[in-house]
Scaffold this active site. Structure first.
Site, PDB file in Angstrom:
ATOM      1  N   HIS B 196       0.821  -1.209   0.000  1.00 39.18           N
ATOM      2  CA  HIS B 196       0.000   0.000   0.000  1.00 39.18           C
ATOM      3  C   HIS B 196       0.854   1.258   0.000  1.00 39.18           C
ATOM      4  O   HIS B 196       0.536   2.247  -0.627  1.00 39.18           O
ATOM      5  CB  HIS B 196      -0.932   0.004   1.204  1.00 39.18           C
ATOM      6  CG  HIS B 196      -2.064  -0.945   1.051  1.00 39.18           C
ATOM      7  ND1 HIS B 196      -2.878  -0.931  -0.059  1.00 39.18           N
ATOM      8  CD2 HIS B 196      -2.514  -1.926   1.841  1.00 39.18           C
ATOM      9  CE1 HIS B 196      -3.778  -1.890   0.064  1.00 39.18           C
ATOM     10  NE2 HIS B 196      -3.586  -2.510   1.209  1.00 39.18           N
ATOM     11  N   ARG B 303      -9.793   4.657  -1.445  1.00 38.65           N
ATOM     12  CA  ARG B 303      -9.443   3.610  -0.479  1.00 38.65           C
ATOM     13  C   ARG B 303      -9.630   4.171   0.921  1.00 38.65           C
ATOM     14  O   ARG B 303      -8.871   5.018   1.346  1.00 38.65           O
ATOM     15  CB  ARG B 303      -7.992   3.183  -0.650  1.00 38.65           C
ATOM     16  CG  ARG B 303      -7.661   2.677  -2.038  1.00 38.65           C
ATOM     17  CD  ARG B 303      -6.167   2.346  -2.092  1.00 38.65           C
ATOM     18  NE  ARG B 303      -5.842   1.572  -3.264  1.00 38.65           N
ATOM     19  CZ  ARG B 303      -5.295   2.097  -4.357  1.00 38.65           C
ATOM     20  NH1 ARG B 303      -5.023   3.378  -4.402  1.00 38.65           N
ATOM     21  NH2 ARG B 303      -5.025   1.331  -5.386  1.00 38.65           N
ATOM     22  N   GLU B 438     -11.708  -9.577  -7.542  1.00 40.31           N
ATOM     23  CA  GLU B 438     -10.277  -9.706  -7.263  1.00 40.31           C
ATOM     24  C   GLU B 438      -9.916 -11.077  -6.684  1.00 40.31           C
ATOM     25  O   GLU B 438      -8.786 -11.315  -6.301  1.00 40.31           O
ATOM     26  CB  GLU B 438      -9.800  -8.578  -6.341  1.00 40.31           C
ATOM     27  CG  GLU B 438     -10.637  -8.368  -5.107  1.00 40.31           C
ATOM     28  CD  GLU B 438     -10.257  -7.101  -4.337  1.00 40.31           C
ATOM     29  OE1 GLU B 438      -9.223  -6.502  -4.632  1.00 40.31           O
ATOM     30  OE2 GLU B 438     -11.013  -6.721  -3.430  1.00 40.31           O
ATOM     31  N   ASN B 461      -4.553  -6.089  -9.080  1.00 41.22           N
ATOM     32  CA  ASN B 461      -3.395  -6.447  -8.230  1.00 41.22           C
ATOM     33  C   ASN B 461      -3.669  -7.733  -7.463  1.00 41.22           C
ATOM     34  O   ASN B 461      -2.891  -8.679  -7.507  1.00 41.22           O
ATOM     35  CB  ASN B 461      -3.098  -5.346  -7.213  1.00 41.22           C
ATOM     36  CG  ASN B 461      -2.673  -4.061  -7.865  1.00 41.22           C
ATOM     37  OD1 ASN B 461      -2.713  -3.946  -9.087  1.00 41.22           O
ATOM     38  ND2 ASN B 461      -2.278  -3.097  -7.072  1.00 41.22           N
ATOM     39  N   CYS B 509      -9.354  -0.972 -11.699  1.00 46.98           N
ATOM     40  CA  CYS B 509      -8.686  -0.003 -10.825  1.00 46.98           C
ATOM     41  C   CYS B 509      -7.341  -0.498 -10.311  1.00 46.98           C
ATOM     42  O   CYS B 509      -6.744   0.101  -9.439  1.00 46.98           O
ATOM     43  CB  CYS B 509      -9.580   0.380  -9.657  1.00 46.98           C
ATOM     44  SG  CYS B 509      -9.958  -1.004  -8.585  1.00 46.98           S
TER      45      CYS B 509
END
Lengths: 97, 594
Positions: B196, B303, B438, B461, B509
């Protein structure tokens, strides 16, 4: 100079609250008051809460208290009385929710 | 800046945020409140001791006030523990020890406190008695209070301009405390592309290099250094010549970038007329300005975990959340903002002292955590619905792996809306609810999810990590992390098809959306909305405006028949070489130097 051996009897040992009591009492005397562990020799100033906490003295730890100064007789008697007999009640309160 | 006559040293790592930063190294400890070890000059010692004395005074005042309050509310007994804390602050031994370290080692007060307190805590770590050992936390508490008092509310002011921060591991909470104007570079011994903190670094445009072996052995605080985020390199003790060279490169990439940025007002549409929506991923509410600056069409991913990490109360109050979401929604206008509900692992919330999970990626996190902490979730949903009254807000649920999760979230949303009705608080009950795709399971049940969700958000990701079972932060397998792996293309295709059949939009995203080669592949696969770090938008717009959709689709169709990631990469790179080399590749290679 006065020297006496004592035993930490209360279940929770010399935790923050107990140490605070010792510091408050010790500071009422002019004498220098030193606590020392019998097992590993670690020493701490009884007027310094962090020194006492750093002893990490649990129940059953044997300590030597040394007092030197004009009021050493009274000081050693009162501090030992506190550690050996007056800390247990605090434990009971500490355990309350 | 320290004079030095040592030879320059180059350390290799992984560049996770591009750009070049030239500055002075400051070492940042990763645990507890962040404590810097700063050397001070001999004449600054007295000043440092004054700071220390003031911090003790102020901390004592705070505690005395708190104690008075507690006594009033709960009686003398319960305020007793604060007594112990107060006594520690009056402890002459402690003050003497700290003073002595400041004097002899010539370091800042924060560091001296940490050294002394750590010494005492080390004794506690060895105590056999559980109860007493836990009392070490009292000492920690006092140390933290002193350090935060010293650092004040604006810890980052401590940083001089042109600072390069060096840490063991970049933590998101660190990033929040830092002043991005003062920090010109970030280096860490561990960490990877998807952490992050790396994402925030890219968002803030701070060059960063992680995974530098030997970082702590080679560097020293106060050293002059260059961080090259393109090449993934840290240069310690650079010569004047080297600095001049890198300054020239900095200026060059700045010029290139300005040229691209001038075109931010142009519409994002392919040469053959297909409009593509480019949105911004943001983590800090303060990044709202970037939306306008880089020409983003709203926010595709906000986020929220950083809002939680940076809050003084845990969790942040409904009001704080409401005010933040409202501000965002108002700033985004008609384009709106997609708010992702809390996406963190329980281990993160409990910070350093939590039991390490054996497998956090598969543990209690994201929507799973929110559904198990309904009170926390309820407050967030209340704040979101209330803010939605003032602007266009979409909500997206992270890490969904079953239809049950979206159903339960919708039930909670309905319950919250009823509450707000009863309380007569202005809100918007009917907002789009999407799911993040995801987890491989979500791809396989995409049809079922599409029937219940208002939109999909592809988090590439995590999807790639789970699909290929590769942790990109593990350097031994990092090379297996291939966004163009046939399995990834297949998963994207399936997701896009399921969404199209249900007539709901798909937005990507993840990092793939920001990488021109990957983004073109996504568009070829049918994606029409991409969300990325605001800074990546102008370049992406430029790339999209120079391609034909028909050609992208044709190349992707051929790529889908290939069976290895290497072949797919080669094919697409060759197909789009003209587009990529001229713009994006030039930008990067020039910055890297010849």
């Amino acid at each position: 100079m006065q020297r006496r051996t004592l035993l930490v009897k209360n279940r929770l040992g010399l935790h923050a609250r107990a140490a605070a009591k010792i510091v408050r009492l010790s500071n009422q005397f002019k004498s220098e008051l030193i606590l020392q562990r019998c097992d590993n020799g670690r020493r701490g100033d009884a007027k310094s809460i962090l020194s006492i906490l750093a002893l990490a003295a649990t129940q059953g730890t044997a300590l030597v208290l040394t007092a030197s100064g004009e009021d050493e007789d009274l000081a050693i008697r009162q501090v030992i009385h506190l550690i050996e007999h007056q800390l247990e009640e605090d434990d009971e309160r500490e355990r309350e929710p | 800046m320290k004079e030095n006559h040592e030879a320059p040293r180059r350390l290799r790592g992984l560049g996770v945020s591009p750009g070049i930063g030239i500055g002075t190294i400051v070492h940042l400890s990763s645990r507890g409140p962040h404590v810097f070890r700063m050397r001070i000059a001999p004449h600054q010692v007295e000043e440092e001791l004054r700071r220390l004395a003031m911090a003790f005074d102020k901390a004592r005042q705070q505690l005395a006030q708190m104690k008075a309050k507690l006594e009033q509310a709960l009686g003398r007994d319960h305020a007793y523990i604060l007594d112990a804390h107060l006594l520690m602050l009056e402890d002459q031994q402690l003050i003497e020890d700290i003073t002595s370290i400041i004097r002899t080692q010539q370091v800042n007060a924060e560091w001296a406190i940490k050294v002394v307190m750590d010494r005492i805590l080390a004794i506690y770590a060895d105590v056999k008695d559980d109860y007493l050992r836990e009392r070490g936390s009292d000492i920690e508490d006092v140390a933290h209070r002193l350090i935060t008092t010293l650092q004040g509310d604006h810890r980052h002011r401590w940083l001089l301009p042109e600072t390069i921060l060096a840490t063991e591991q970049m933590l998101p909470s660190m990033m929040i405390e830092l002043d991005p104007d003062a920090v010109v570079g970030l280096v860490a011994r561990t960490g990877g592309w998807t952490s992050h903190a790396a994402i925030i670094a890219r968002g803030l445009g701070i060059p960063a290099v992680v995974g530098i072996e030997g970082l702590h052995e080679e560097m020293a605080a106060g050293m002059l250094a260059i961080v090259d985020g393109h090449a993934g390199e840290l240069i310690l003790n650079p010569t004047e010549d080297l600095i001049a060279q890198y300054r020239e490169r900095q200026a060059e990439s700045e010029r290139l970038w300005c040229a691209v940025r001038d075109r931010v007002r142009l519409p994002t549409v392919t040469r053959d007329g297909t409009p593509i929506t480019l949105r911004a991923n943001i983590e800090l509410p303060s990044e709202v300005d970037a939306i306008e600056q880089y020409g983003a069409q709203g926010v595709g991913l906000f986020r929220t975990q950083y809002l939680f990490l940076s809050s003084h109360t845990m969790p942040p109050s409904e009001h704080v959340q409401f005010a933040t979401y409202r501000r965002l929604a108002e700033a985004c206008g008609q384009d709106g903002v997609t708010i992702r509900t809390l996406d963190w692992a329980e281990s993160e919330s409990a910070a350093d002292d939590a039991e390490p999970e054996t497998n956090p990626a598969l543990g209690l996190r994201a929507i799973r955590y929110s559904l198990q902490a309904p009170e926390l979730f309820r407050i967030q949903l209340r704040a979101i619905l209330r803010a939605a009254f003032y602007g266009r807000i979409r909500v997206v649920l992270p890490l969904v792996s079953s239809v049950t999760e979206i159903r339960r979230a919708r039930e909670l949303l309905q319950a919250v809306a009823r509450e707000l009705d009863e309380e007569d608080l202005p809100h918007q009950a009917d907002i789009p609810v999407g799911v993040m795709i995801e987890v491989p399971a979500a791809v396989f049940i995409a049809d079922a999810l599409a029937a219940e969700a208002d939109f999909f958000s592809l988090g590439t990701n995590d999807l790639i990590q789970y699909l290929l079972a590769v942790d990109r932060d593990d350097s031994r397998v990092a090379h297996l992390y291939r966004p163009l792996h046939p399995a990834v293309l297949c998963a994207v295709k399936k997701t896009v098809e399921a969404a199209a059949a249900a007539h709901i939009p798909v937005e990507v995203c993840g990092e793939m959306a920001a990488e021109p080669l990957h983004a073109l592949a996504l568009i070829g696969l049918g994606v029409r909305r991409l969300s990325m770090a605001p800074k990546a938008i102008p370049l992406m717009k430029d790339v999209i405006r120079s391609v034909d959709l028909a050609l992208l689709e044709d190349a992707v169709e051929r790529a889908l028949k290939l069976v290895t990631a290497e072949d797919v990469e080669r094919l697409l790179q060759e197909e789009w070489a003209d587009v990529l080399s001229e713009r994006y590749l030039t930008n990067y290679t020039t910055a890297e130097g010849g």
